[in-house]
Scaffold this motif. Sequence first.
Motif, PDB file in Angstrom:
ATOM      1  N   SER A 108       0.805  -1.225   0.000  1.00  6.98           N
ATOM      2  CA  SER A 108       0.000   0.000   0.000  1.00  6.98           C
ATOM      3  C   SER A 108       0.837   1.275   0.000  1.00  6.98           C
ATOM      4  O   SER A 108       0.316   2.356  -0.234  1.00  6.98           O
ATOM      5  CB  SER A 108      -0.954   0.005   1.193  1.00  6.98           C
ATOM      6  OG  SER A 108      -0.237  -0.036   2.410  1.00  6.98           O
ATOM      7  N   HIS A 109       2.126   1.171   0.224  1.00 11.35           N
ATOM      8  CA  HIS A 109       3.004   2.344   0.209  1.00 11.35           C
ATOM      9  C   HIS A 109       3.484   2.681  -1.205  1.00 11.35           C
ATOM     10  O   HIS A 109       4.093   3.722  -1.409  1.00 11.35           O
ATOM     11  CB  HIS A 109       4.207   2.103   1.119  1.00 11.35           C
ATOM     12  CG  HIS A 109       5.072   0.973   0.689  1.00 11.35           C
ATOM     13  ND1 HIS A 109       4.611  -0.328   0.649  1.00 11.35           N
ATOM     14  CD2 HIS A 109       6.350   0.944   0.270  1.00 11.35           C
ATOM     15  CE1 HIS A 109       5.584  -1.115   0.232  1.00 11.35           C
ATOM     16  NE2 HIS A 109       6.648  -0.367  -0.012  1.00 11.35           N
TER      17      HIS A 109
ATOM     18  N   ASP B 145       7.945   0.390   6.420  1.00  7.72           N
ATOM     19  CA  ASP B 145       7.881   1.728   5.850  1.00  7.72           C
ATOM     20  C   ASP B 145       6.650   2.417   6.431  1.00  7.72           C
ATOM     21  O   ASP B 145       5.532   1.899   6.337  1.00  7.72           O
ATOM     22  CB  ASP B 145       7.769   1.609   4.323  1.00  7.72           C
ATOM     23  CG  ASP B 145       7.865   2.934   3.607  1.00  7.72           C
ATOM     24  OD1 ASP B 145       7.310   3.934   4.107  1.00  7.72           O
ATOM     25  OD2 ASP B 145       8.474   2.966   2.526  1.00  7.72           O
ATOM     26  N   SER B 146       6.828   3.587   7.037  1.00  7.44           N
ATOM     27  CA  SER B 146       5.705   4.254   7.710  1.00  7.44           C
ATOM     28  C   SER B 146       4.607   4.688   6.744  1.00  7.44           C
ATOM     29  O   SER B 146       3.499   4.993   7.166  1.00  7.44           O
ATOM     30  CB  SER B 146       6.195   5.467   8.507  1.00  7.44           C
ATOM     31  OG  SER B 146       6.795   6.418   7.656  1.00  7.44           O
ATOM     32  N   ARG B 147       4.895   4.687   5.435  1.00  8.79           N
ATOM     33  CA  ARG B 147       3.859   5.027   4.450  1.00  8.79           C
ATOM     34  C   ARG B 147       2.911   3.859   4.199  1.00  8.79           C
ATOM     35  O   ARG B 147       1.876   4.017   3.564  1.00  8.79           O
ATOM     36  CB  ARG B 147       4.514   5.442   3.127  1.00  8.79           C
ATOM     37  CG  ARG B 147       5.360   6.698   3.269  1.00  8.79           C
ATOM     38  CD  ARG B 147       6.133   6.962   2.008  1.00  8.79           C
ATOM     39  NE  ARG B 147       7.063   5.853   1.781  1.00  8.79           N
ATOM     40  CZ  ARG B 147       7.773   5.694   0.677  1.00  8.79           C
ATOM     41  NH1 ARG B 147       7.666   6.547  -0.323  1.00  8.79           N
ATOM     42  NH2 ARG B 147       8.603   4.671   0.557  1.00  8.79           N
TER      43      ARG B 147
ATOM     44  N   TYR C  14       7.785   2.159  20.056  1.00 11.18           N
ATOM     45  CA  TYR C  14       7.944   2.367  18.618  1.00 11.18           C
ATOM     46  C   TYR C  14       8.795   3.594  18.361  1.00 11.18           C
ATOM     47  O   TYR C  14       8.888   4.500  19.188  1.00 11.18           O
ATOM     48  CB  TYR C  14       6.596   2.475  17.905  1.00 11.18           C
ATOM     49  CG  TYR C  14       5.816   3.729  18.137  1.00 11.18           C
ATOM     50  CD1 TYR C  14       5.928   4.807  17.270  1.00 11.18           C
ATOM     51  CD2 TYR C  14       4.956   3.835  19.214  1.00 11.18           C
ATOM     52  CE1 TYR C  14       5.195   5.962  17.477  1.00 11.18           C
ATOM     53  CE2 TYR C  14       4.230   4.985  19.432  1.00 11.18           C
ATOM     54  CZ  TYR C  14       4.355   6.047  18.565  1.00 11.18           C
ATOM     55  OH  TYR C  14       3.639   7.186  18.783  1.00 11.18           O
ATOM     56  N   ALA C  15       9.462   3.574  17.220  1.00 12.14           N
ATOM     57  CA  ALA C  15      10.314   4.683  16.803  1.00 12.14           C
ATOM     58  C   ALA C  15      10.151   4.871  15.303  1.00 12.14           C
ATOM     59  O   ALA C  15       9.905   3.906  14.570  1.00 12.14           O
ATOM     60  CB  ALA C  15      11.766   4.410  17.160  1.00 12.14           C
ATOM     61  N   ILE C  16      10.282   6.108  14.881  1.00  8.63           N
ATOM     62  CA  ILE C  16      10.134   6.440  13.466  1.00  8.63           C
ATOM     63  C   ILE C  16      11.370   7.220  13.028  1.00  8.63           C
ATOM     64  O   ILE C  16      11.781   8.171  13.715  1.00  8.63           O
ATOM     65  CB  ILE C  16       8.872   7.288  13.223  1.00  8.63           C
ATOM     66  CG1 ILE C  16       7.630   6.531  13.681  1.00  8.63           C
ATOM     67  CG2 ILE C  16       8.759   7.690  11.760  1.00  8.63           C
ATOM     68  CD1 ILE C  16       6.375   7.366  13.705  1.00  8.63           C
ATOM     69  N   TRP C  17      11.958   6.809  11.909  1.00 11.94           N
ATOM     70  CA  TRP C  17      13.077   7.517  11.314  1.00 11.94           C
ATOM     71  C   TRP C  17      12.674   7.966   9.928  1.00 11.94           C
ATOM     72  O   TRP C  17      11.982   7.251   9.219  1.00 11.94           O
ATOM     73  CB  TRP C  17      14.304   6.604  11.176  1.00 11.94           C
ATOM     74  CG  TRP C  17      14.931   6.234  12.471  1.00 11.94           C
ATOM     75  CD1 TRP C  17      15.930   6.912  13.121  1.00 11.94           C
ATOM     76  CD2 TRP C  17      14.629   5.112  13.283  1.00 11.94           C
ATOM     77  NE1 TRP C  17      16.255   6.269  14.292  1.00 11.94           N
ATOM     78  CE2 TRP C  17      15.468   5.150  14.412  1.00 11.94           C
ATOM     79  CE3 TRP C  17      13.715   4.057  13.184  1.00 11.94           C
ATOM     80  CZ2 TRP C  17      15.435   4.201  15.404  1.00 11.94           C
ATOM     81  CZ3 TRP C  17      13.689   3.102  14.175  1.00 11.94           C
ATOM     82  CH2 TRP C  17      14.527   3.183  15.267  1.00 11.94           C
ATOM     83  N   ALA C  18      13.130   9.158   9.533  1.00 11.96           N
ATOM     84  CA  ALA C  18      12.837   9.665   8.186  1.00 11.96           C
ATOM     85  C   ALA C  18      13.929  10.643   7.775  1.00 11.96           C
ATOM     86  O   ALA C  18      14.612  11.228   8.630  1.00 11.96           O
ATOM     87  CB  ALA C  18      11.481  10.361   8.155  1.00 11.96           C
TER      88      ALA C  18
END
Length: 85
Positions: A24-25, A52-54, A72-76
């Motif tokens: 879906s990303h 992938d956060s998308r 949770y952690a998010i990197w971008a």
Amino acid sequence: TVFAPLVDAPRGGALGGTEFWPGSHRPGYEEPGEMDEGFTPDFMTGSALLFDSRLLHRGLQNRGTERRPMLYAIWAQPWYEDVNF
């Protein structure tokens, strides 16, 4: 994005989990209809899920009596702007 469950939340269990729609990303993916089921992995203490956060995802209902804590952690990249909802 990485999820690390702090309690066991097996697929189909009372604590629920997170549902994902693979692919879906990617550009051109059509949003799923109400009847389209995603994929819900087993979330077990000590495991980690990197995605992938998308990717289209949602938290499922917690039908249990216990909380469902998750680290949770998010990197971008600095240039990435998240468009949520």
